[in-house]
Design a protein around this motif. Structure first.
Motif, short mmCIF file in Angstrom:
data_model
loop_
_atom_site.label_atom_id
_atom_site.label_comp_id
_atom_site.label_asym_id
_atom_site.label_seq_id
_atom_site.Cartn_x
_atom_site.Cartn_y
_atom_site.Cartn_z
N TRP A 144 11.20 -5.20 12.35
CA TRP A 144 11.18 -4.12 12.92
C TRP A 144 13.11 -4.18 13.00
CZ3 TRP A 144 13.95 -5.75 17.45
CH2 TRP A 144 13.81 -6.78 17.83
N LYS B 187 17.34 0.81 33.89
CA LYS B 187 18.03 1.69 33.38
C LYS B 187 18.88 1.29 32.64
CE LYS B 187 18.69 6.51 33.59
NZ LYS B 187 19.93 6.24 33.09
N ARG C 154 4.97 -6.54 23.97
CA ARG C 154 4.90 -5.23 22.89
C ARG C 154 6.00 -6.10 22.10
NH1 ARG C 154 9.04 -1.60 20.75
NH2 ARG C 154 10.32 -2.59 22.22
N LYS C 155 7.25 -6.29 22.69
CA LYS C 155 7.99 -7.45 21.79
C LYS C 155 7.58 -8.99 20.72
CE LYS C 155 11.63 -6.80 20.94
NZ LYS C 155 12.33 -5.55 20.03
N ASN D 31 6.52 -9.24 28.11
CA ASN D 31 7.31 -7.63 27.18
C ASN D 31 5.71 -8.10 26.34
OD1 ASN D 31 10.38 -6.95 27.86
ND2 ASN D 31 10.35 -9.23 28.66
N GLU E 259 16.69 -6.35 23.65
CA GLU E 259 14.98 -5.86 22.69
C GLU E 259 14.72 -4.54 22.42
OE1 GLU E 259 10.13 -4.84 25.21
OE2 GLU E 259 12.25 -5.59 25.92
N HIS E 260 15.28 -3.42 23.16
CA HIS E 260 15.09 -1.99 22.82
C HIS E 260 16.56 -2.13 22.35
CE1 HIS E 260 12.88 -1.15 26.13
NE2 HIS E 260 13.19 -2.07 26.85
N PHE E 261 18.03 -2.06 21.76
CA PHE E 261 18.57 -1.79 21.08
C PHE E 261 19.58 -2.54 19.65
CE2 PHE E 261 19.29 -0.04 25.55
CZ PHE E 261 19.08 1.64 25.27
N ALA F 175 16.89 -7.61 27.79
CA ALA F 175 16.20 -6.03 27.68
C ALA F 175 16.88 -5.24 26.37
CB ALA F 175 16.48 -5.64 29.36
N ALA F 176 18.48 -5.58 26.47
CA ALA F 176 19.07 -4.70 26.03
C ALA F 176 18.68 -4.75 24.03
CB ALA F 176 21.15 -5.02 25.90
N THR G 49 22.36 4.60 27.23
CA THR G 49 23.20 4.04 25.52
C THR G 49 24.58 5.41 25.76
OG1 THR G 49 21.43 6.18 25.64
CG2 THR G 49 20.98 4.06 24.98
N PRO H 185 17.51 -4.60 17.53
CA PRO H 185 16.53 -5.30 16.70
C PRO H 185 17.20 -6.09 15.23
CG PRO H 185 17.38 -2.83 16.38
CD PRO H 185 17.71 -3.25 17.20
#
Length: 336
Positions: free
Chosen positions: A336, A2, A327-328, A325, A294-296, A291-292, A5, A298
């Protein structure tokens, strides 16, 4: 894992900090350019402008009151007032920064970074390459990713200086002068010449990529340790953010591209030469940072073009991340 943000309040605090620090730095640079403190002194009924030249209060005359000396006096005091006003504002925002539990570093590291930035050396001669870089990555991601991975009592910097620094007259001992300016107790570890320690045993380590060794300034201290893997951290786009130390004091961090830093950390976690007490933290930092990204983040693309830049040593870590991962992985090469 988790990742929390940033809230709007945290973002506002960071924006204010950036603004106030910029004002502080500009005023401090101007104040140093203008020289020592200036004040008026009346001698035999006539005003003279005096410059204080040492801590004992000794002073020398800059001349009788005139339009020129009045200008000098006004410029110095205006710069001082701007600097002090910015420091007061930073103090207020620093208290908010700590209350909001934003990522921080030690006051010792912040003092070094602040002095280096005022001297024009951050991002041009030095970058932050260790755990102290994590708060800057958090700001780039707008997310809290370094919680529980606080730095130990050391601070890693890397020399990235170019020949332009030498040509511009940057000589003497720039890093050693910075360390001594912030804490006169720093001494070189005689067994590890790339390391300096102060009276509280706080450690500074200086590293360098082999390609930058030729730009080192002879005689400066600490004497950095050339490491081939430091070449990786010169690639990509650096992050550049203002953060606060645990005492609320500000500092500017310029750190490596987070993709290269994360993969470098994962690689370090598998190196037998690495302190075994640090290797678990290396892995956690690398995993959290990927992870960061990937999500935050781009704007830091983890695609086939990036993969093609990787050296053989880092390919397995990138492949493992991509396998975990999908999806990535499917987005590699797309916009993206």
């Amino acid at each position: 894992m988790k990742i929390d943000t940033y809230t709007d309040e945290q973002r506002r605090t960071l924006l204010n900090l950036d603004q106030y620090y910029s004002a502080f730095k500009d005023a401090e640079i101007e104040l140093r350019r203008l020289g020592n403190p200036l004040h008026w002194k009346t001698v035999n009924g006539k005003d003279y402008l005096y410059e204080i030249i040492d801590s004992r209060g000794n002073a020398k005359s800059r001349g009788a009151r005139s339009p020129e000396t009045e200008r000098m006096h006004a410029e110095w005091h205006q710069a001082r007032d701007r600097r002090n006003g910015a420091k007061e504002a930073i103090g207020e925002v620093g208290r908010m920064y700590r209350a909001l539990r934003l990522g921080s570093i030690s006051p010792e590291a912040a003092a070094i970074l602040r002095e280096a930035d005022i001297r024009g050396m951050i991002g041009s001669a030095f970058i932050v390459v260790g755990t102290n870089a994590m708060p800057a990555y958090e700001i780039e991601a707008q997310a809290r990713i370094g919680a529980g991975l606080d730095e130990t009592q050391d601070f890693d910097m890397a020399w990235i200086g170019s020949l332009k620094l030498l040509e511009a007259g940057k000589k003497q001992n720039p890093l050693w002068d910075i360390l001594k300016a912030v804490d006169s107790t720093y001494t070189i570890n005689q067994e590890r010449s790339f390391q300096a320690r102060n009276a509280k045993a706080y450690e500074i380590e200086l590293l360098v990529a082999p390609s930058r060794v030729a730009t080192l300034i002879a005689g400066d201290k600490p004497a950095p340790l050339p490491l081939p893997e430091q070449e990786w951290l010169l690639n990509g786009k650096f992050v550049d953010h203002v953060i606060c130390a645990r005492d609320g004091s500000p500092a500017r961090i310029v750190a490596p591209d987070p993709r290269w830093f994360a993969l470098h950390k994962l690689w370090m976690s598998d190196q037998e030469k690495r302190n075994p007490l640090k290797r678990p933290k290396d892995r956690k930092q690398g995993e959290r940072l990927l992870a960061a990204i990937e999500h935050f983040m781009p704007h830091y693309r983890m695609d086939s073009d990036f993969e093609a830049e990787l050296p053989d040593e880092l390919h397995p870590y990138f492949a493992a991340w991509r396998e975990q991962n999908p999806r990535k992985s499917a987005l590699a090469g797309s916009t993206w």
